[in-house]
Design a protein around this motif. Structure first.
Motif, PDB file in Angstrom:
ATOM      1  N   VAL A 175       2.787 -64.649   5.351  1.00 23.13           N
ATOM      2  CA  VAL A 175       2.713 -63.270   4.845  1.00 23.13           C
ATOM      3  C   VAL A 175       3.886 -62.459   5.363  1.00 23.13           C
ATOM      4  O   VAL A 175       4.518 -61.700   4.614  1.00 23.13           O
ATOM      5  CB  VAL A 175       1.362 -62.627   5.240  1.00 23.13           C
ATOM      6  N   PHE A 176       4.208 -62.610   6.645  1.00 22.96           N
ATOM      7  CA  PHE A 176       5.359 -61.891   7.203  1.00 22.96           C
ATOM      8  C   PHE A 176       6.654 -62.316   6.523  1.00 22.96           C
ATOM      9  O   PHE A 176       7.522 -61.489   6.244  1.00 22.96           O
ATOM     10  CB  PHE A 176       5.450 -62.116   8.716  1.00 22.96           C
ATOM     11  N   ASN A 177       6.805 -63.625   6.261  1.00 29.63           N
ATOM     12  CA  ASN A 177       8.004 -64.097   5.571  1.00 29.63           C
ATOM     13  C   ASN A 177       8.080 -63.529   4.159  1.00 29.63           C
ATOM     14  O   ASN A 177       9.160 -63.194   3.677  1.00 29.63           O
ATOM     15  CB  ASN A 177       8.027 -65.626   5.513  1.00 29.63           C
ATOM     16  N   GLY A 178       6.945 -63.435   3.476  1.00 28.42           N
ATOM     17  CA  GLY A 178       6.938 -62.895   2.124  1.00 28.42           C
ATOM     18  C   GLY A 178       7.224 -61.400   2.090  1.00 28.42           C
ATOM     19  O   GLY A 178       7.844 -60.901   1.158  1.00 28.42           O
ATOM     20  N   LEU A 179       6.779 -60.683   3.085  1.00 24.68           N
ATOM     21  CA  LEU A 179       6.962 -59.234   3.103  1.00 24.68           C
ATOM     22  C   LEU A 179       8.321 -58.809   3.660  1.00 24.68           C
ATOM     23  O   LEU A 179       8.967 -57.918   3.119  1.00 24.68           O
ATOM     24  CB  LEU A 179       5.848 -58.567   3.936  1.00 24.68           C
ATOM     25  N   PHE A 180       8.752 -59.430   4.750  1.00 28.03           N
ATOM     26  CA  PHE A 180       9.932 -58.936   5.469  1.00 28.03           C
ATOM     27  C   PHE A 180      11.133 -59.878   5.437  1.00 28.03           C
ATOM     28  O   PHE A 180      12.159 -59.576   6.030  1.00 28.03           O
ATOM     29  CB  PHE A 180       9.574 -58.652   6.932  1.00 28.03           C
ATOM     30  N   GLY A 181      10.994 -61.008   4.791  1.00 32.17           N
ATOM     31  CA  GLY A 181      12.125 -61.941   4.730  1.00 32.17           C
ATOM     32  C   GLY A 181      12.095 -62.914   5.896  1.00 32.17           C
ATOM     33  O   GLY A 181      11.135 -62.977   6.659  1.00 32.17           O
ATOM     34  N   THR A 182      13.198 -63.676   6.008  1.00 32.48           N
ATOM     35  CA  THR A 182      13.233 -64.731   7.027  1.00 32.48           C
ATOM     36  C   THR A 182      14.337 -64.505   8.057  1.00 32.48           C
ATOM     37  O   THR A 182      14.830 -65.468   8.640  1.00 32.48           O
ATOM     38  CB  THR A 182      13.418 -66.107   6.356  1.00 32.48           C
ATOM     39  N   ASP A 183      14.727 -63.279   8.291  1.00 36.73           N
ATOM     40  CA  ASP A 183      15.730 -63.054   9.329  1.00 36.73           C
ATOM     41  C   ASP A 183      15.083 -63.222  10.711  1.00 36.73           C
ATOM     42  O   ASP A 183      13.879 -63.358  10.844  1.00 36.73           O
ATOM     43  CB  ASP A 183      16.378 -61.670   9.175  1.00 36.73           C
ATOM     44  N   ASN A 184      15.905 -63.238  11.747  1.00 36.53           N
ATOM     45  CA  ASN A 184      15.421 -63.543  13.094  1.00 36.53           C
ATOM     46  C   ASN A 184      14.383 -62.533  13.590  1.00 36.53           C
ATOM     47  O   ASN A 184      13.410 -62.907  14.247  1.00 36.53           O
ATOM     48  CB  ASN A 184      16.595 -63.587  14.074  1.00 36.53           C
ATOM     49  N   ARG A 185      14.594 -61.262  13.289  1.00 32.76           N
ATOM     50  CA  ARG A 185      13.670 -60.236  13.762  1.00 32.76           C
ATOM     51  C   ARG A 185      12.293 -60.397  13.094  1.00 32.76           C
ATOM     52  O   ARG A 185      11.257 -60.315  13.750  1.00 32.76           O
ATOM     53  CB  ARG A 185      14.243 -58.861  13.463  1.00 32.76           C
ATOM     54  N   ALA A 186      12.269 -60.621  11.783  1.00 29.61           N
ATOM     55  CA  ALA A 186      11.001 -60.802  11.069  1.00 29.61           C
ATOM     56  C   ALA A 186      10.296 -62.079  11.532  1.00 29.61           C
ATOM     57  O   ALA A 186       9.071 -62.094  11.685  1.00 29.61           O
ATOM     58  CB  ALA A 186      11.245 -60.846   9.568  1.00 29.61           C
ATOM     59  N   GLU A 187      11.076 -63.137  11.763  1.00 32.32           N
ATOM     60  CA  GLU A 187      10.471 -64.380  12.250  1.00 32.32           C
ATOM     61  C   GLU A 187       9.879 -64.187  13.647  1.00 32.32           C
ATOM     62  O   GLU A 187       8.805 -64.701  13.950  1.00 32.32           O
ATOM     63  CB  GLU A 187      11.519 -65.509  12.288  1.00 32.32           C
ATOM     64  N   GLY A 188      10.565 -63.443  14.487  1.00 31.71           N
ATOM     65  CA  GLY A 188      10.047 -63.167  15.831  1.00 31.71           C
ATOM     66  C   GLY A 188       8.751 -62.377  15.779  1.00 31.71           C
ATOM     67  O   GLY A 188       7.798 -62.682  16.509  1.00 31.71           O
ATOM     68  N   LEU A 189       8.713 -61.357  14.909  1.00 35.80           N
ATOM     69  CA  LEU A 189       7.474 -60.590  14.759  1.00 35.80           C
ATOM     70  C   LEU A 189       6.350 -61.452  14.202  1.00 35.80           C
ATOM     71  O   LEU A 189       5.196 -61.332  14.622  1.00 35.80           O
ATOM     72  CB  LEU A 189       7.712 -59.392  13.846  1.00 35.80           C
ATOM     73  N   ALA A 190       6.698 -62.308  13.242  1.00 34.67           N
ATOM     74  CA  ALA A 190       5.674 -63.178  12.654  1.00 34.67           C
ATOM     75  C   ALA A 190       5.083 -64.110  13.700  1.00 34.67           C
ATOM     76  O   ALA A 190       3.859 -64.277  13.787  1.00 34.67           O
ATOM     77  CB  ALA A 190       6.275 -63.978  11.501  1.00 34.67           C
ATOM     78  N   ILE A 191       5.932 -64.687  14.526  1.00 34.53           N
ATOM     79  CA  ILE A 191       5.447 -65.598  15.572  1.00 34.53           C
ATOM     80  C   ILE A 191       4.642 -64.825  16.618  1.00 34.53           C
ATOM     81  O   ILE A 191       3.609 -65.290  17.098  1.00 34.53           O
ATOM     82  CB  ILE A 191       6.627 -66.363  16.199  1.00 34.53           C
ATOM     83  N   PHE A 192       5.095 -63.615  16.956  1.00 34.30           N
ATOM     84  CA  PHE A 192       4.379 -62.785  17.925  1.00 34.30           C
ATOM     85  C   PHE A 192       2.961 -62.480  17.435  1.00 34.30           C
ATOM     86  O   PHE A 192       1.986 -62.628  18.180  1.00 34.30           O
ATOM     87  CB  PHE A 192       5.159 -61.485  18.173  1.00 34.30           C
ATOM     88  N   PHE A 193       2.837 -62.056  16.179  1.00 32.14           N
ATOM     89  CA  PHE A 193       1.513 -61.737  15.654  1.00 32.14           C
ATOM     90  C   PHE A 193       0.665 -62.988  15.448  1.00 32.14           C
ATOM     91  O   PHE A 193      -0.564 -62.943  15.590  1.00 32.14           O
ATOM     92  CB  PHE A 193       1.619 -60.933  14.358  1.00 32.14           C
ATOM     93  N   ALA A 194       1.278 -64.118  15.132  1.00 24.76           N
ATOM     94  CA  ALA A 194       0.524 -65.365  14.996  1.00 24.76           C
ATOM     95  C   ALA A 194      -0.037 -65.802  16.350  1.00 24.76           C
ATOM     96  O   ALA A 194      -1.188 -66.234  16.444  1.00 24.76           O
ATOM     97  CB  ALA A 194       1.410 -66.456  14.405  1.00 24.76           C
ATOM     98  N   ILE A 195       0.759 -65.661  17.411  1.00 26.62           N
ATOM     99  CA  ILE A 195       0.263 -65.986  18.751  1.00 26.62           C
ATOM    100  C   ILE A 195      -0.854 -65.018  19.142  1.00 26.62           C
ATOM    101  O   ILE A 195      -1.855 -65.409  19.740  1.00 26.62           O
ATOM    102  CB  ILE A 195       1.420 -65.978  19.775  1.00 26.62           C
ATOM    103  N   GLY A 196      -0.709 -63.741  18.776  1.00 24.72           N
ATOM    104  CA  GLY A 196      -1.780 -62.780  19.029  1.00 24.72           C
ATOM    105  C   GLY A 196      -3.063 -63.152  18.302  1.00 24.72           C
ATOM    106  O   GLY A 196      -4.160 -63.006  18.849  1.00 24.72           O
ATOM    107  N   LEU A 197      -2.927 -63.641  17.075  1.00 25.44           N
ATOM    108  CA  LEU A 197      -4.100 -64.095  16.330  1.00 25.44           C
ATOM    109  C   LEU A 197      -4.747 -65.300  17.002  1.00 25.44           C
ATOM    110  O   LEU A 197      -5.973 -65.382  17.092  1.00 25.44           O
ATOM    111  CB  LEU A 197      -3.716 -64.436  14.888  1.00 25.44           C
ATOM    112  N   LEU A 198      -3.943 -66.214  17.521  1.00 21.75           N
ATOM    113  CA  LEU A 198      -4.490 -67.375  18.220  1.00 21.75           C
ATOM    114  C   LEU A 198      -5.222 -66.966  19.503  1.00 21.75           C
ATOM    115  O   LEU A 198      -6.299 -67.477  19.805  1.00 21.75           O
ATOM    116  CB  LEU A 198      -3.383 -68.380  18.538  1.00 21.75           C
ATOM    117  N   VAL A 199      -4.626 -66.031  20.245  1.00 26.37           N
ATOM    118  CA  VAL A 199      -5.271 -65.558  21.479  1.00 26.37           C
ATOM    119  C   VAL A 199      -6.578 -64.839  21.137  1.00 26.37           C
ATOM    120  O   VAL A 199      -7.606 -65.039  21.798  1.00 26.37           O
ATOM    121  CB  VAL A 199      -4.310 -64.640  22.272  1.00 26.37           C
ATOM    122  N   ALA A 200      -6.560 -64.021  20.093  1.00 31.22           N
ATOM    123  CA  ALA A 200      -7.786 -63.342  19.671  1.00 31.22           C
ATOM    124  C   ALA A 200      -8.845 -64.361  19.246  1.00 31.22           C
ATOM    125  O   ALA A 200     -10.041 -64.186  19.521  1.00 31.22           O
ATOM    126  CB  ALA A 200      -7.497 -62.377  18.529  1.00 31.22           C
TER     127      ALA A 200
END
Length: 190
Positions: free
Chosen positions: A99-124
């Protein structure tokens, strides 16, 4: 004779309290004619215990003990449900990255945010699992299997629909996987 438990004033010749049924100790045995016995006014089914806090030696013995709820046993079914829950959490995390890739593209900043929120989802997901691990599952095996099959068929139909409509592949597939993971995780804990 006054009852030591509830304080009810009984006739002197009775052995048990007419109000609460407590055994009354008498020093001299006394036999009363059959016709003088009083009939209790309430039936045994209508009895309610008085609100006194002192119930004798037995209640003091058990008053300090805590009652702990029994935990459900670990069974093969519970282990399968737990494994499926974590698989579903990973599916939801990868869907969130899509979803993050579809909304914000695949640049480094968007990928970092996507991974950050995915790890947050795993911790939750781990926190939710730990807080609900002793909960007794509501669905029986057959209902659980039908629920998982229904969710999987719905996921497959959503994928076919997304490809048929030619929607943004990253966004639609990511969203479908995110929703599938969340619903699958909920069904695993239910």
């Amino acid at each position: 004779m006054r009852c030591p438990r509830c304080g009810f004033e009984n006739a002197n010749a009775v052995t048990f309290c007419a109000y609460c049924g407590t055994y009354l100790q008498t020093s001299t045995p006394y036999t009363q004619p059959q016709g003088d016995f009083t009939i209790p006014t309430s039936s045994p089914m209508e009895y309610s215990a008085p609100t006194s806090q002192s119930y004798g030696m037995q209640s003091e013995l058990f008053s300090n003990q805590r009652i702990f709820p029994s935990r459900p046993r670990i069974t093969v079914f519970r282990v399968i449900r737990s494994i499926l829950y974590f698989i579903a959490t990973f599916i939801a995390a990868f869907g969130l990255i899509g979803v993050f890739n579809g909304l914000f593209g695949t640049d480094n900043r968007a990928e970092g945010l996507a991974i950050f929120f995915a790890i947050g989802l795993l911790v939750a997901g781990v926190v939710i699992f730990l807080s609900m691990r002793h909960r007794v599952p509501q669905l029986r095996l057959a209902h659980f299997i039908w629920g998982i099959l229904g969710v999987t068929v719905g996921w497959f139909m959503a994928l076919v629909l997304a490809f048929a409509l030619g929607a943004n592949p990253n966004l639609s597939i990511g969203l479908i996987f995110l929703l599938y993971g969340v619903v699958l995780a909920a069904a695993s804990l239910w």
